[in-house]
Design an enzyme around this catalytic site. Sequence first.
Site, PDB file in Angstrom:
ATOM      1  N   SER A  71       0.617  -1.201   0.141  1.00  9.31           N
ATOM      2  CA  SER A  71      -0.005   0.119   0.195  1.00  9.31           C
ATOM      3  C   SER A  71       0.760   1.599  -0.144  1.00  9.31           C
ATOM      4  O   SER A  71       1.903   1.092   0.524  1.00  9.31           O
ATOM      5  CB  SER A  71      -0.687   0.095   1.257  1.00  9.31           C
ATOM      6  OG  SER A  71      -1.556   1.008   1.037  1.00  9.31           O
ATOM      7  N   ASP A  72       0.623   2.500  -0.308  1.00  9.92           N
ATOM      8  CA  ASP A  72       0.827   3.687  -1.002  1.00  9.92           C
ATOM      9  C   ASP A  72       0.425   4.746  -0.168  1.00  9.92           C
ATOM     10  O   ASP A  72      -1.004   4.667  -0.977  1.00  9.92           O
ATOM     11  CB  ASP A  72       1.707   3.604  -2.214  1.00  9.92           C
ATOM     12  CG  ASP A  72       2.728   4.762  -1.357  1.00  9.92           C
ATOM     13  OD1 ASP A  72       4.375   4.877  -0.516  1.00  9.92           O
ATOM     14  OD2 ASP A  72       2.633   5.903  -2.263  1.00  9.92           O
ATOM     15  N   GLN A  73       0.705   5.938  -0.267  1.00  2.00           N
ATOM     16  CA  GLN A  73      -0.374   7.064  -0.474  1.00  2.00           C
ATOM     17  C   GLN A  73       0.096   7.986  -0.533  1.00  2.00           C
ATOM     18  O   GLN A  73       1.479   8.161  -0.364  1.00  2.00           O
ATOM     19  CB  GLN A  73      -1.103   7.571   1.382  1.00  2.00           C
ATOM     20  CG  GLN A  73      -2.335   8.538   1.393  1.00  2.00           C
ATOM     21  CD  GLN A  73      -2.214   8.279   3.028  1.00  2.00           C
ATOM     22  OE1 GLN A  73      -1.497   9.250   3.999  1.00  2.00           O
ATOM     23  NE2 GLN A  73      -3.946   7.923   2.928  1.00  2.00           N
TER      24      GLN A  73
END
Length: 195
Positions: A71-73
């Site tokens: 996951s990345d934001q």
Amino acid sequence: MRAQRRLVLGSTSHYRAELLKRLGLDFELKAPGTAETEQPGEQPAARAMRLALAKATDAGRDLDDALVIGSDQVAELDGMLLEKPLSVERAHAQLSACSARTVSFHTALCVLDKGSGKHYSYMDLTRVHFRSLGDDEISRYITREQPLDCAGSFKCEGLGISLFHRIENNDPTALIGLPLIALAQLLRDAGLSVP
């Protein structure tokens, strides 16, 4: 559906690990070692998705039959990326820039099935509408919560919620870094029983 498979969270984020615990699944943490560099001309959502897939791929490199979560934001204010501030001065500058404005958070999620080679992905867009913030209240907030390891310089799960006028999203956990509603569905799509 299989009851349980080896589940790996490709992350060093304690925020993401705490969120994943909510699903009641046994999982391992594995640092992905992914370089989070910008690519020229890359849009924020595309960057988040590229890095989520890279994190799942890197964390799953030596695994055979596991489900690996990446996951990345990416936080953006009018096209400008908001990185983790890492200092009080930068956090103050970020929050000052966000005052009375809207910040978009692009949170990408990838589940890589090492057994089949398939990957399942999802992109969340959360819009955070900041209220007008004065210098004194920004300083008080930073002193109390120390959000120096958070993109955008706030923790919405804590006192940071007081900085906002409104949040628009489909999944409140996405803003913390791991959209659990979507993750539960992606894990089911990959054959894992949730709950």
